[in-house]
Design a protein around this motif. Structure first.
Motif, PDB file in Angstrom:
ATOM      1  N   ILE A   2       0.840  -1.206   0.000  1.00 56.31           N
ATOM      2  CA  ILE A   2       0.000   0.000   0.000  1.00 56.31           C
ATOM      3  C   ILE A   2       0.870   1.250   0.000  1.00 56.31           C
ATOM      4  CG2 ILE A   2      -1.667   1.344   1.352  1.00 56.31           C
ATOM      5  CD1 ILE A   2      -2.795  -1.370   2.334  1.00 56.31           C
ATOM      6  N   ARG A  48       2.257   1.776  -3.320  1.00 54.16           N
ATOM      7  CA  ARG A  48       1.232   1.775  -4.387  1.00 54.16           C
ATOM      8  C   ARG A  48       1.384   0.567  -5.316  1.00 54.16           C
ATOM      9  NH1 ARG A  48       2.076   6.587  -1.512  1.00 54.16           N
ATOM     10  NH2 ARG A  48       0.812   8.305  -2.292  1.00 54.16           N
ATOM     11  N   LYS A  55      -0.191  -2.020  -6.591  1.00 51.94           N
ATOM     12  CA  LYS A  55      -1.530  -2.600  -6.770  1.00 51.94           C
ATOM     13  C   LYS A  55      -1.463  -4.035  -7.295  1.00 51.94           C
ATOM     14  CE  LYS A  55      -2.641   1.228  -9.108  1.00 51.94           C
ATOM     15  NZ  LYS A  55      -1.871   2.376  -8.618  1.00 51.94           N
ATOM     16  N   CYS A  59      -5.260   0.903  -1.927  1.00 51.45           N
ATOM     17  CA  CYS A  59      -4.050   1.749  -1.915  1.00 51.45           C
ATOM     18  C   CYS A  59      -4.393   3.202  -1.607  1.00 51.45           C
ATOM     19  CB  CYS A  59      -3.326   1.666  -3.257  1.00 51.45           C
ATOM     20  SG  CYS A  59      -2.445   0.112  -3.510  1.00 51.45           S
ATOM     21  N   LYS A  63      -3.533   4.553   2.199  1.00 47.65           N
ATOM     22  CA  LYS A  63      -2.129   4.960   2.029  1.00 47.65           C
ATOM     23  C   LYS A  63      -1.596   5.768   3.208  1.00 47.65           C
ATOM     24  CE  LYS A  63      -3.286   9.023  -0.795  1.00 47.65           C
ATOM     25  NZ  LYS A  63      -3.214   9.600  -2.146  1.00 47.65           N
TER      26      LYS A  63
END
Length: 205
Positions: free
Chosen positions: A102, A105, A107, A125, A129
């Protein structure tokens, strides 16, 4: 409300165990990872418990640690993520791996979990975050850099170097991490070719 159970494992199901606590058998749903970590039938076990109360049922979810239970709660604050998806994510990624994914980022790493598509991974995310870094071993400066990359606030040369590495087949988070490391040593305004060269060196480690 039940927060913890300590007893003896009576039996295993596909996604649950029955935990015998002083003669009372509690059916506790667990992630695949937690089930793998638990001992065999007849052995003592202790689980952190999350209790879900609905009109028609009470369900218990068990975790090997309080941190994992906290992530189970956090994941369900994301739109489109229920208990089943949250368990799938925690069954695929350790909580520190999830936090790092996360924060960075990443994914693609989150979509490895069954039932998690790109849209849900993106929401996880985006919505978590700010909470992930405190659970992650990832360098805070690197987290800020990843945010700058996402928001296109990095120098053109850095963006071009990341793009070049992505075109070579590396994932965006891995490419960005490598270029960030390169930029730290030779400066963000260095030649794109140098950032790529050093980035590839980092990725080869």
């Amino acid at each position: 409300m039940i927060g913890k159970l300590k007893g003896v494992i009576d039996s295993y199901g596909e996604d649950f165990i029955v935990l015998d606590v002083n003669g009372v058998g509690y059916l506790v749903h667990c992630s695949a990872r937690t089930l793998q970590e638990l001992p065999g039938t007849g052995q003592p076990a202790s689980l952190s418990i999350e209790t879900h109360v609905r009109e028609d049922q009470i369900r218990l979810f068990g975790f090997s640690s309080d941190v994992e239970r906290e992530w189970f709660r956090l994941l369900q604050t994301v739109q489109g993520v229920g208990a089943k998806v949250a368990l799938a994510v925690l069954g695929t990624l350790k909580h520190n791996e999830l936090a790092s994914a996360i924060a960075m980022r990443d994914k693609a790493m989150i979509t490895r979990a069954p039932g998690v598509g790109p849209k849900v991974a993106e929401r996880i995310c985006n919505e978590l975050k700010g909470k992930a870094p405190e659970f992650s071993a990832v360098d805070r400066a690197l987290v800020r850099f990843m945010g700058a990359v996402e928001e296109q606030r990095v120098p053109r040369g850095v963006a071009d170097a990341i793009s070049a590495l992505v075109n070579l087949g590396y994932g965006q988070p891995q490419a960005a991490t490598a270029v960030a490391t390169a930029a730290r040593s030779i400066g963000e305004d260095a030649e794109v070719s140098e950032l790529i060269r050093l980035g590839l060196k980092e990725l080869a480690k």
